[in-house]
Design an enzyme around this catalytic site. Structure first.
Site, PDB file in Angstrom:
ATOM      1  N   ASP A 114       0.956  -0.982  -0.441  1.00  0.00           N
ATOM      2  CA  ASP A 114       0.224   0.200   0.359  1.00  0.00           C
ATOM      3  C   ASP A 114       0.922   1.370   0.059  1.00  0.00           C
ATOM      4  O   ASP A 114       2.172   0.967   0.735  1.00  0.00           O
ATOM      5  CB  ASP A 114      -0.968  -0.520   1.026  1.00  0.00           C
ATOM      6  CG  ASP A 114      -1.839   1.127   1.380  1.00  0.00           C
ATOM      7  OD1 ASP A 114      -1.964   1.643   0.932  1.00  0.00           O
ATOM      8  OD2 ASP A 114      -1.452   1.615   2.013  1.00  0.00           O
ATOM      9  N   ASP A 157      -0.340   5.081   0.839  1.00  0.00           N
ATOM     10  CA  ASP A 157      -0.776   6.211   1.654  1.00  0.00           C
ATOM     11  C   ASP A 157      -1.156   5.176   3.058  1.00  0.00           C
ATOM     12  O   ASP A 157      -2.102   4.412   3.585  1.00  0.00           O
ATOM     13  CB  ASP A 157      -2.255   6.607   1.613  1.00  0.00           C
ATOM     14  CG  ASP A 157      -2.263   7.873   0.276  1.00  0.00           C
ATOM     15  OD1 ASP A 157      -1.415   8.089  -0.172  1.00  0.00           O
ATOM     16  OD2 ASP A 157      -2.800   7.456  -0.995  1.00  0.00           O
ATOM     17  N   LYS A 174      -9.548  -2.166  -2.988  1.00  0.00           N
ATOM     18  CA  LYS A 174      -8.902  -3.345  -1.782  1.00  0.00           C
ATOM     19  C   LYS A 174     -10.763  -1.981  -0.815  1.00  0.00           C
ATOM     20  O   LYS A 174     -11.107  -1.459  -0.830  1.00  0.00           O
ATOM     21  CB  LYS A 174      -8.289  -2.664  -0.433  1.00  0.00           C
ATOM     22  CG  LYS A 174      -6.766  -3.000  -1.672  1.00  0.00           C
ATOM     23  CD  LYS A 174      -5.613  -2.211  -0.419  1.00  0.00           C
ATOM     24  CE  LYS A 174      -5.619  -0.669  -1.009  1.00  0.00           C
ATOM     25  NZ  LYS A 174      -3.831  -0.228  -0.894  1.00  0.00           N
ATOM     26  N   ASP A 183      -1.112  -0.623   6.025  1.00  0.00           N
ATOM     27  CA  ASP A 183      -1.653   0.175   7.210  1.00  0.00           C
ATOM     28  C   ASP A 183      -3.418   0.468   8.057  1.00  0.00           C
ATOM     29  O   ASP A 183      -3.801   0.668   9.369  1.00  0.00           O
ATOM     30  CB  ASP A 183      -1.365   1.687   7.028  1.00  0.00           C
ATOM     31  CG  ASP A 183      -2.207   2.513   6.504  1.00  0.00           C
ATOM     32  OD1 ASP A 183      -3.299   3.309   6.964  1.00  0.00           O
ATOM     33  OD2 ASP A 183      -2.154   2.486   4.932  1.00  0.00           O
TER      34      ASP A 183
END
Length: 254
Positions: A10, A12, A181, A206
């Site tokens: 990922d 961000d 996602k 995260d």
């Protein structure tokens, strides 16, 4: 710790937060490169093109090529082309989405679409949302690049695409097909691009509600890092927990 032959990562909250790089990200990528481990950056951010995304990472000193970027817009365009090959699309989104649609030959229209596809649009307005609601009620397929309600920035959390698709869903009573996602569509798309098997690949992110759940749905092991949306305390309260959970990426290869 299992040795993984490929990584899906990922952006961000994992590599950076808004305009700030996450300190351990560069070292993490350098380790993958040094060991010849293939990886793809898998992002729900539908606004940027792969070129924009690669450049942002490069500006942070993180190695990235256009070929290593997989966006929700790319996966959405591929899904539409595969399932609705002659579809005309009404698109709410920025250049990352419109370029991806055009790249695979999907016609973008303002009236009488076969598909409504929504990505983040920072120029969104009432007219666009109204038309999306009307077209979905008239029978257009309803798709969304990603369902992120909130997005981490250097200043705090801000509304994501999910905040807007919920509006259309609430008005129409129609739930969109989500490509990014936490659904597995984009993960499967990335695995196909990298030529990797799910059982040998790990998803790093995260956000439990997007990154981690997407990895789980696609049959990947998952690595949760505490540098973005989901805290360790929140993870402890989940019925399904990630395979691993660490404070920062620096801990992973120790």
């Amino acid at each position: 710790m299992k040795n993984y032959s490929a990584y899906l990562i990922d952006l961000d909250g994992t590599m950076y937060r808004g305009k700030e790089v996450i300190a351990e990200a560069r070292q993490f990528i350098e380790h993958l490169q040094a060991n010849g481990i293939p990886y793809r950056y898998v992002t729900n951010n539908s606004s940027r093109t792969p070129e924009d995304t690669a450049k942002k990472l490069q500006n942070f000193g993180i190695e990235a090529s256009v070929e290593q970027i997989v966006t929700a817009s790319m996966a959405a365009a591929a899904h539409i082309k595969s399932h609705f090959p002659e579809a005309r699309a009404f698109a709410i989104g920025e250049r990352g989405l419109t370029d991806a649609l055009k790249e695979v030959g999907i016609e973008i229209v303002e009236e009488s679409p076969d598909v409504v596809i929504m990505g983040i649009d920072r120029e969104n307005n009432y007219k666009k949302l109204r038309n999306a609601c009307l077209y979905v009620q008239q029978g257009a397929e309803f798709l969304a690049t990603n369902p992120d309600i909130k997005v981490p920035t250097e200043k705090g959390l801000v509304p994501g695409n999910g905040a807007f698709i919920k509006l259309v869903e609430n008005v129409t009573g129609v739930e969109p097909t989500v490509i990014g996602k936490p659904k597995r569509h984009m993960i499967d798309f990335a695995l196909e691009q990298i030529g990797a098997n799910a059982e040998d690949t790990i998803m790093v992110g995260d956000n439990y509600d997007t990154d981690i759940l997407a990895g789980m749905e696609a049959g990947l092991d998952t690595l949760h890092v505490h540098t973005g949306v989901t805290t360790l305390d929140e993870i402890k309260n989940k019925d399904r927990r990630p395979t691993y959970s660490i404070e920062t990426l620096e801990e992973w290869f120790k």
